[in-house]
Design a protein around this motif. Structure first.
Motif, short mmCIF file in Angstrom:
data_model
loop_
_atom_site.label_atom_id
_atom_site.label_comp_id
_atom_site.label_asym_id
_atom_site.label_seq_id
_atom_site.Cartn_x
_atom_site.Cartn_y
_atom_site.Cartn_z
N GLY A 52 0.82 -1.21 0.00
CA GLY A 52 0.00 0.00 0.00
C GLY A 52 0.85 1.26 0.00
O GLY A 52 1.85 1.34 0.72
N ASN A 53 0.48 2.23 -0.82
CA ASN A 53 1.20 3.50 -0.91
C ASN A 53 0.19 4.63 -0.90
O ASN A 53 -0.58 4.80 -1.85
CB ASN A 53 2.05 3.53 -2.18
CG ASN A 53 2.92 4.78 -2.29
OD1 ASN A 53 2.68 5.78 -1.59
ND2 ASN A 53 3.92 4.75 -3.14
N LYS A 54 0.19 5.41 0.18
CA LYS A 54 -0.81 6.48 0.31
C LYS A 54 -0.60 7.61 -0.69
O LYS A 54 -1.49 8.45 -0.88
CB LYS A 54 -0.80 7.02 1.74
CG LYS A 54 0.48 7.76 2.12
CD LYS A 54 0.40 8.28 3.55
CE LYS A 54 1.68 9.03 3.94
NZ LYS A 54 1.63 9.51 5.33
N GLU A 92 3.34 -1.61 -6.00
CA GLU A 92 2.73 -0.58 -5.16
C GLU A 92 1.33 -0.26 -5.68
O GLU A 92 1.13 -0.09 -6.89
CB GLU A 92 3.59 0.67 -5.12
CG GLU A 92 4.93 0.46 -4.41
CD GLU A 92 5.64 1.77 -4.14
OE1 GLU A 92 5.45 2.72 -4.92
OE2 GLU A 92 6.37 1.83 -3.14
N LEU A 95 -4.21 2.97 -1.57
CA LEU A 95 -5.05 2.45 -0.49
C LEU A 95 -6.48 2.32 -0.99
O LEU A 95 -6.99 3.19 -1.70
CB LEU A 95 -4.99 3.38 0.72
CG LEU A 95 -3.59 3.76 1.23
CD1 LEU A 95 -3.69 4.52 2.54
CD2 LEU A 95 -2.71 2.54 1.39
N GLU A 113 -3.96 0.18 4.29
CA GLU A 113 -3.04 0.97 5.12
C GLU A 113 -1.74 1.23 4.38
O GLU A 113 -1.26 0.39 3.60
CB GLU A 113 -2.75 0.24 6.43
CG GLU A 113 -3.96 0.07 7.32
CD GLU A 113 -3.62 -0.61 8.63
OE1 GLU A 113 -2.42 -0.77 8.93
OE2 GLU A 113 -4.56 -1.01 9.35
N ASP A 114 -1.17 2.40 4.64
CA ASP A 114 0.10 2.76 4.02
C ASP A 114 1.20 1.82 4.52
O ASP A 114 1.34 1.59 5.72
CB ASP A 114 0.45 4.21 4.37
CG ASP A 114 1.70 4.68 3.65
OD1 ASP A 114 1.81 4.41 2.43
OD2 ASP A 114 2.57 5.30 4.29
#
Length: 335
Positions: A52-54, A92, A95, A113-114
């Motif tokens: 996950g990558n915000k 990646e 979210l 979640e990040d």
């Protein structure tokens, strides 16, 4: 971000690495003709991870990366040396990404979640070298284990945008215009239905450097829950919003009827949608004079006894501060 760069659905083939095979080497050196087994183990095959990558808001970067393969494990060597592990691959994703099995359509997991890391294809374990198989009755085993094979998977990545507030309304109700004046987002705006074909996200700046995220969802039409219009393509994006803002223009023939149709489409798509907080916003109120607005309020008080409503005008900048205050209060009310 331009509309064409918003990708919320893609299919990917992933393959982990196979494990390296164990060695069958027998120890040899000067003055030692028949040394014992010293074959090392094979290395582990590489895993394929989803992370996950915000900072990501779309699956666009995966649009042309349809095949992802991890590295194979190295073979074992002499002197009990272990083969190198295969290179891991990291995909990646933003979210709110849902991972499905392409064949069964089963949801495997969700990334919310990040930094959250999940294995989608596990690398094959390396085989044991012949050193592990020595015994009192077999002091020079000439066999070892092969590495375990790679795992393959066809997966579907489906993004459900993570926003605090979802804008719900018929095409051309003024959702994109409202988003453009509340946030710094620059959605496509025009005077015809289905201007918005992809969800637009914007950050609403509030008092004391606080903020919340609002999403402009493509317009709903009757039958959307059965796939008419843009169908399920956009309805899934509303599932994660904690508050739904129903936008109905002041020049609608029947505000209550439009709201009921919108609500029914959400109910038919997913009944849990009705558990979310709701706010009705009558847009384009600059078209109403004071007398007409008073009459309309009387009718709305009868139609919406338990649901709050507001009058706004995005073009005339009327009622926007009150709207932000109301949304902030709804988002931060303890249940």
């Amino acid at each position: 971000m331009t509309e064409g760069n918003f990708v919320d659905y893609t299919k990917i083939y992933v393959s982990s690495g196979k494990g390296g095979k164990g060695s069958t080497h027998l120890h040899r050196e000067k003055f030692i003709e028949k040394g014992g087994p010293d074959g090392g183990d094979g290395g582990r095959g590489g895993h394929v991870f989803l992370v996950g990558n915000k900072a990501l808001w779309t699956l666009f970067h995966l649009k042309f990366a349809r095949h992802v393969k991890a590295g194979h494990g190295g073979d074992g060597g002499s002197s009990r040396s272990t083969g190198s592990d295969g290179e891991d691959k990291y995909i990646e994703v933003p979210l709110g990404t849902v991972v499905r099995d392409k064949e069964t359509n089963e949801i495997l997991f969700e990334i919310t979640e990040d930094g959250e890391k999940r294995i989608i294809a596990e690398g094959g374990k390396g085989g044991l070298g012949n050193w592990h198989f020595r015994s009192s009755t077999n002091q020079t085993p000439r066999y070892s284990q092969p590495g375990l094979p790679a795992q393959e998977a066809d997966i579907v990545l489906e993004l459900k945008v993570l926003a605090d507030v979802g804008l719900v309304g018929f095409p051309n109700a003024g959702k994109s215009t409202l988003l453009s004046v509340l946030t710094s987002a620059k959605p496509k705006i025009a005077d015809y239905p289905f201007t918005t074909l992809k969800p637009n996200l914007g950050i609403v700046a509030y008092r004391d450097y606080q903020s919340f995220v609002i999403a402009d969802i493509p317009g709903i039409i009757e039958g959307a829950a059965e796939g008419k219009g843009l169908g399920h393509y956009f309805l899934r994006h509303i599932e994660r919003n904690s508050t739904l803002l129903f936008l109905v223009p002041a020049d609608a023939d029947d505000i209550k009827k439009e709201y009921d149709i919108l609500l029914d489409e959400l109910r038919r798509y997913n009944p849990e949608m009705l558990d979310k907080d709701r706010l009705i916003v009558v847009s384009k109120c600059d078209m109403l004079d004071a007398e007409l607005q008073v009459e309309m309020k009387k009718q709305l008080d009868k139609d919406f006894k338990d649901i709050p409503y507001l009058f706004i005008s995005s073009v005339a900048q009327q009622g926007l501060t009150e709207l932000k205050d109301k949304l902030w209060a709804m988002l931060n009310t303890e249940v």
